[in-house]
Structures are given as C-alpha cells and as structure tokens.
Design a protein around this motif. Structure first.
Motif, PDB file in Angstrom:
ATOM      1  N   GLU A   3       0.831  -1.207   0.000  1.00  0.00           N
ATOM      2  CA  GLU A   3       0.000   0.000   0.000  1.00  0.00           C
ATOM      3  C   GLU A   3       0.865   1.257   0.000  1.00  0.00           C
ATOM      4  O   GLU A   3       0.566   2.242  -0.699  1.00  0.00           O
ATOM      5  CB  GLU A   3      -0.930  -0.013   1.221  1.00  0.00           C
ATOM      6  CG  GLU A   3      -1.814   1.218   1.387  1.00  0.00           C
ATOM      7  CD  GLU A   3      -1.195   2.250   2.312  1.00  0.00           C
ATOM      8  OE1 GLU A   3      -1.524   3.432   2.163  1.00  0.00           O
ATOM      9  OE2 GLU A   3      -0.370   1.866   3.176  1.00  0.00           O
ATOM     10  N   ALA A   4       1.965   1.239   0.760  1.00  0.00           N
ATOM     11  CA  ALA A   4       2.844   2.406   0.838  1.00  0.00           C
ATOM     12  C   ALA A   4       3.485   2.708  -0.515  1.00  0.00           C
ATOM     13  O   ALA A   4       3.544   3.871  -0.937  1.00  0.00           O
ATOM     14  CB  ALA A   4       3.921   2.173   1.898  1.00  0.00           C
ATOM     15  N   LEU A   5       3.964   1.675  -1.204  1.00  0.00           N
ATOM     16  CA  LEU A   5       4.579   1.913  -2.505  1.00  0.00           C
ATOM     17  C   LEU A   5       3.549   2.257  -3.573  1.00  0.00           C
ATOM     18  O   LEU A   5       3.832   3.033  -4.498  1.00  0.00           O
ATOM     19  CB  LEU A   5       5.407   0.704  -2.940  1.00  0.00           C
ATOM     20  CG  LEU A   5       6.704   0.457  -2.161  1.00  0.00           C
ATOM     21  CD1 LEU A   5       7.567  -0.582  -2.875  1.00  0.00           C
ATOM     22  CD2 LEU A   5       7.512   1.731  -1.960  1.00  0.00           C
ATOM     23  N   GLU A   6       2.361   1.706  -3.462  1.00  0.00           N
ATOM     24  CA  GLU A   6       1.300   2.062  -4.405  1.00  0.00           C
ATOM     25  C   GLU A   6       0.925   3.533  -4.265  1.00  0.00           C
ATOM     26  O   GLU A   6       0.651   4.213  -5.255  1.00  0.00           O
ATOM     27  CB  GLU A   6       0.069   1.177  -4.170  1.00  0.00           C
ATOM     28  CG  GLU A   6       0.231  -0.267  -4.587  1.00  0.00           C
ATOM     29  CD  GLU A   6       0.288  -0.429  -6.097  1.00  0.00           C
ATOM     30  OE1 GLU A   6      -0.426   0.308  -6.803  1.00  0.00           O
ATOM     31  OE2 GLU A   6       1.050  -1.289  -6.573  1.00  0.00           O
ATOM     32  N   GLN A   7       0.930   4.037  -3.047  1.00  0.00           N
ATOM     33  CA  GLN A   7       0.554   5.426  -2.795  1.00  0.00           C
ATOM     34  C   GLN A   7       1.701   6.404  -3.042  1.00  0.00           C
ATOM     35  O   GLN A   7       1.453   7.601  -3.255  1.00  0.00           O
ATOM     36  CB  GLN A   7       0.067   5.595  -1.348  1.00  0.00           C
ATOM     37  CG  GLN A   7      -1.292   4.994  -1.060  1.00  0.00           C
ATOM     38  CD  GLN A   7      -1.769   5.350   0.338  1.00  0.00           C
ATOM     39  OE1 GLN A   7      -1.059   5.958   1.125  1.00  0.00           O
ATOM     40  NE2 GLN A   7      -3.000   4.957   0.647  1.00  0.00           N
ATOM     41  N   THR A   8       2.931   5.920  -3.001  1.00  0.00           N
ATOM     42  CA  THR A   8       4.103   6.808  -3.060  1.00  0.00           C
ATOM     43  C   THR A   8       4.956   6.406  -4.261  1.00  0.00           C
ATOM     44  O   THR A   8       5.917   5.648  -4.143  1.00  0.00           O
ATOM     45  CB  THR A   8       4.922   6.712  -1.760  1.00  0.00           C
ATOM     46  OG1 THR A   8       4.045   6.730  -0.629  1.00  0.00           O
ATOM     47  CG2 THR A   8       5.911   7.852  -1.638  1.00  0.00           C
ATOM     48  N   LYS A   9       4.599   6.925  -5.419  1.00  0.00           N
ATOM     49  CA  LYS A   9       5.215   6.476  -6.665  1.00  0.00           C
ATOM     50  C   LYS A   9       6.696   6.816  -6.749  1.00  0.00           C
ATOM     51  O   LYS A   9       7.457   6.158  -7.465  1.00  0.00           O
ATOM     52  CB  LYS A   9       4.476   7.090  -7.855  1.00  0.00           C
ATOM     53  CG  LYS A   9       3.010   6.680  -7.952  1.00  0.00           C
ATOM     54  CD  LYS A   9       2.853   5.174  -8.068  1.00  0.00           C
ATOM     55  CE  LYS A   9       1.387   4.783  -8.232  1.00  0.00           C
ATOM     56  NZ  LYS A   9       1.208   3.306  -8.319  1.00  0.00           N
ATOM     57  N   GLU A  10       7.126   7.873  -6.019  1.00  0.00           N
ATOM     58  CA  GLU A  10       8.539   8.248  -6.086  1.00  0.00           C
ATOM     59  C   GLU A  10       9.435   7.323  -5.260  1.00  0.00           C
ATOM     60  O   GLU A  10      10.662   7.426  -5.310  1.00  0.00           O
ATOM     61  CB  GLU A  10       8.732   9.698  -5.635  1.00  0.00           C
ATOM     62  CG  GLU A  10       8.328   9.994  -4.207  1.00  0.00           C
ATOM     63  CD  GLU A  10       6.885  10.461  -4.067  1.00  0.00           C
ATOM     64  OE1 GLU A  10       6.648  11.366  -3.259  1.00  0.00           O
ATOM     65  OE2 GLU A  10       6.017   9.916  -4.783  1.00  0.00           O
ATOM     66  N   ALA A  11       8.836   6.421  -4.493  1.00  0.00           N
ATOM     67  CA  ALA A  11       9.606   5.462  -3.701  1.00  0.00           C
ATOM     68  C   ALA A  11       9.911   4.223  -4.526  1.00  0.00           C
ATOM     69  O   ALA A  11       9.009   3.630  -5.127  1.00  0.00           O
ATOM     70  CB  ALA A  11       8.839   5.077  -2.439  1.00  0.00           C
ATOM     71  N   GLY A  12      11.176   3.837  -4.540  1.00  0.00           N
ATOM     72  CA  GLY A  12      11.558   2.621  -5.251  1.00  0.00           C
ATOM     73  C   GLY A  12      11.553   1.391  -4.373  1.00  0.00           C
ATOM     74  O   GLY A  12      11.443   0.267  -4.859  1.00  0.00           O
ATOM     75  N   PHE A  13      11.671   1.594  -3.046  1.00  0.00           N
ATOM     76  CA  PHE A  13      11.670   0.467  -2.116  1.00  0.00           C
ATOM     77  C   PHE A  13      11.246   0.947  -0.739  1.00  0.00           C
ATOM     78  O   PHE A  13      11.173   2.156  -0.488  1.00  0.00           O
ATOM     79  CB  PHE A  13      13.019  -0.254  -2.088  1.00  0.00           C
ATOM     80  CG  PHE A  13      14.236   0.581  -1.782  1.00  0.00           C
ATOM     81  CD1 PHE A  13      15.126   0.187  -0.801  1.00  0.00           C
ATOM     82  CD2 PHE A  13      14.556   1.735  -2.497  1.00  0.00           C
ATOM     83  CE1 PHE A  13      16.289   0.909  -0.521  1.00  0.00           C
ATOM     84  CE2 PHE A  13      15.710   2.463  -2.236  1.00  0.00           C
ATOM     85  CZ  PHE A  13      16.576   2.052  -1.246  1.00  0.00           C
ATOM     86  N   ALA A  14      10.924  -0.015   0.126  1.00  0.00           N
ATOM     87  CA  ALA A  14      10.348   0.330   1.424  1.00  0.00           C
ATOM     88  C   ALA A  14      10.978  -0.520   2.521  1.00  0.00           C
ATOM     89  O   ALA A  14      11.272  -1.710   2.327  1.00  0.00           O
ATOM     90  CB  ALA A  14       8.833   0.117   1.418  1.00  0.00           C
ATOM     91  N   ALA A  15      11.166   0.113   3.685  1.00  0.00           N
ATOM     92  CA  ALA A  15      11.766  -0.526   4.854  1.00  0.00           C
ATOM     93  C   ALA A  15      10.713  -0.795   5.911  1.00  0.00           C
ATOM     94  O   ALA A  15       9.749  -0.035   6.057  1.00  0.00           O
ATOM     95  CB  ALA A  15      12.861   0.371   5.432  1.00  0.00           C
TER      96      ALA A  15
END
Length: 334
Positions: A103-115
């Motif tokens: 959900e976080a990456l779907e909402q935040t397109k400028e993010a390439g990866f998530a911690a």
C-alpha cells in the motif's frame, strides 16, 4: 488479479526458525503473493520440513552455500511480479506486514523500495532497526537500534532498507542491478540501497509494516564471520558508491571510524578477524574500482542530495548500542 509480490526467504540450516516464519506468511491479510525459499545447501532437514509442512512454498535448492546475496539473486532473476519482498528466516511478520508495504509503494510512486519496522522477538518493546541510515563517515547505521518501540512511528524517507524485511519495485532492481554476489553476506543490502539512491530511487520507511526479529538467530554478533564480512564489505560499499568529492569530504572521519573499530574489536578479541577483513578489502580493490566506474557513470543525484541524506557519525552511541545488541542476543539464549 495477477500476482503482485514474490516473497523470498533465504535459508541455510535454519530449521528451528522456518516453521514460525512461514506460518507468519500464511497469516498475511494481503494475499496476492507467492513464497520462494532458496536453500543454501542445508543439511539439517530444512527442506523436508518445508516440503512436508508448506507445500505452497516453491523451493530452489542450491547444492552449496552461495551466500545471502547470490541466493536472493537466484529468485530475483527473471522476476515478473511488480514487487519483490525479502524476509529473513528468523523474522516473523505481523499479519499486516506485506499489505502495508505494498500500500505504501502504491501510494508513493517516487519510492523505489520500502523498509519495515523490525523489533526484537524476545523484547518486542525494543527496536532492532527502522530502516538503514548511512553516516558522513561512510558507515552504515541501524536506525533506532535499542530505542523504545513507540519511537519512529511515522512514515519518512530513509537511506535504505534492511533486506531482512523489505519490499522492492522490480523495475528498480532491473535498472540498478541485483545484489553484489562478491559480498556473500552482510552489507549487500546497504550497497543496493546506495546504488538505488545514486540512481534517484528513494526509500520509504513504513512503521505499520512490523516484524519480530530473532536477533543473532542466524548470525552471532561479533562472531568471526560477522566481523570479517561486515568490515570487509563496509569498505567495498564505501569505495564503490561514494562519489569522488564526497570521498574527499568523508575520508578522514572514515579512517577515524576504522581506527576506533579496531580498538573495539581488539577489546572483543577479534582483532585478527578485523585485520583480515581490511586486508581482503584492499586485495579486492581493483575489482571494486571497476564496479565503481559503472556505478558512478549511472549516477543521477547531486552530491548535496546525498550529503543531506547522510547522518552525523556518533561513535560513542554506536559502540554502546553494539554492547546492548550483544545483551539482546544473550537474552535470546536464556
């Protein structure tokens, strides 16, 4: 809907951890995923347990221990799902872990990866890490280590993600490349995070994505293996990725850190492991230099962007946390 995520779990003689880890994945509320276990030549019956108890898990059985980086790459090559999630075998994911990351990456397109927010399994009120940082001394930083679990409760941009519990866009991995297999283990995720940042891919820390980590379950703190690979690969990450002008700006703090670390590991009785790491880091310099040329050629971000992303180096809290970390490992054994 087509499958969105491939979850990769790397195993080497991790039978005591796999049951709880894989059960945690079965309980995920988000369901558009498959699980691949890459086994590094285990001899403890791990594969039999997985095949009997978790038939839904795809197994890639390697004939020998090729290391964490190479094992992950085996499952990442040719990946067709939009996302790849990595989870340590000694980590247990909360039911909302994967869904919150997606959900976080779907909402935040400028993010390439998530911690993820990683907490100690035996002390879940204490943070193991909340993403990775990188300091102005050219050293990785475990964000939040040893602090109360109530800290770090908002989403924010960070330097990188621990590959023990992270989500990556497949398109980003195709662009920057997979894990550097020369690292074998330790800091391969920090190197990947650095390469991602150099290409302009940002990392989002997602506190709702929680896992419990059995710290030192897989790799004992300050063991000969962890000291050797940690401090050899520390140099390779720094020399391979740090832009030229920032090398000049960080080299003295970096050397001071190395000197302080030598003192610490001499105190811990690991001076020979530490010196061997630095010797082999230097022996691999020409290979690292060739990789550096390719990495720096692809850089998109400014020196100032990176400098603002780096944290101040604080040696005393770092080594104090290292002693605390050993304490958490000892607690696990009681």
């Amino acid at each position: 809907m087509a499958e969105q995520v491939r979850i990769i779990v790397v195993n080497w003689n991790g039978k005591p951890f796999l049951e709880e880890c894989l059960q945690g994945l079965r309980r995920q509320l988000y369901r558009s995923f498959s699980v691949v276990l890459v086994d590094n030549g285990s001899t403890d019956g791990s594969l039999m347990l997985v095949r009997n108890r978790f038939p839904e898990v795809q197994v890639i059985a390697l004939p020998e221990n090729r290391g964490f980086a190479a094992a992950n790459n085996c499952a990442l090559q040719g990946l067709e799902t939009p996302y790849a999630a990595l989870l340590n075998k000694d980590a247990v994911a909360d039911t909302g872990w994967l869904g919150n990351l997606v959900e976080a990456l779907e909402q935040t397109k400028e993010a390439g990866f998530a911690a993820s927010k990683m907490l100690y399994y035996h002390q879940p009120d204490v943070i193991d890490r909340c993403g990775d940082g990188y300091t102005r001394a050219g050293v990785g930083l475990l964000r939040g280590r040893g602090e109360p679990a109530s800290n770090y409760d908002r989403r924010e941009w960070v330097f990188g993600a621990c590959a023990g519990a992270a989500l990556y866009r497949t398109d980003m991995l195709r662009d920057i490349g997979l894990f550097d297999e020369d690292f074998f283990l330790i800091h391969e995720d920090l190197d990947l995070s650095f390469r991602a940042q150099l290409r302009g891919y940002r990392c989002l820390y997602v506190p709702e994505a929680r896992v419990l980590h059995k710290a030192s379950g897989s790799l004992v703190y300050d063991s000969p293996v962890s000291v050797y690979y940690g401090h050899r690969n520390l140099e390779w990450t720094y020399l391979k990725n740090m832009p030229g002008r920032l090398l000049l700006r960080t080299i003295l703090p970096h050397l001071f850190y190395d000197l302080a670390a030598f003192g610490y590991f001499t105190f811990r009785g690991r001076s020979l492991d530490y010196l061997r790491a630095k010797r082999d880091a230097w022996r691999g310099f020409q290979r690292v230099r060739q990789k550096r040329m390719q990495v720096q050629k692809k850089r998109r971000v400014s020196d100032q962007y990176l400098w603002n992303l780096f944290s101040r180096e604080r040696l005393f809290p770092r080594f104090l946390n290292r002693l605390r970390k050993r304490g958490y490992a000892d607690t696990r054994k009681q």
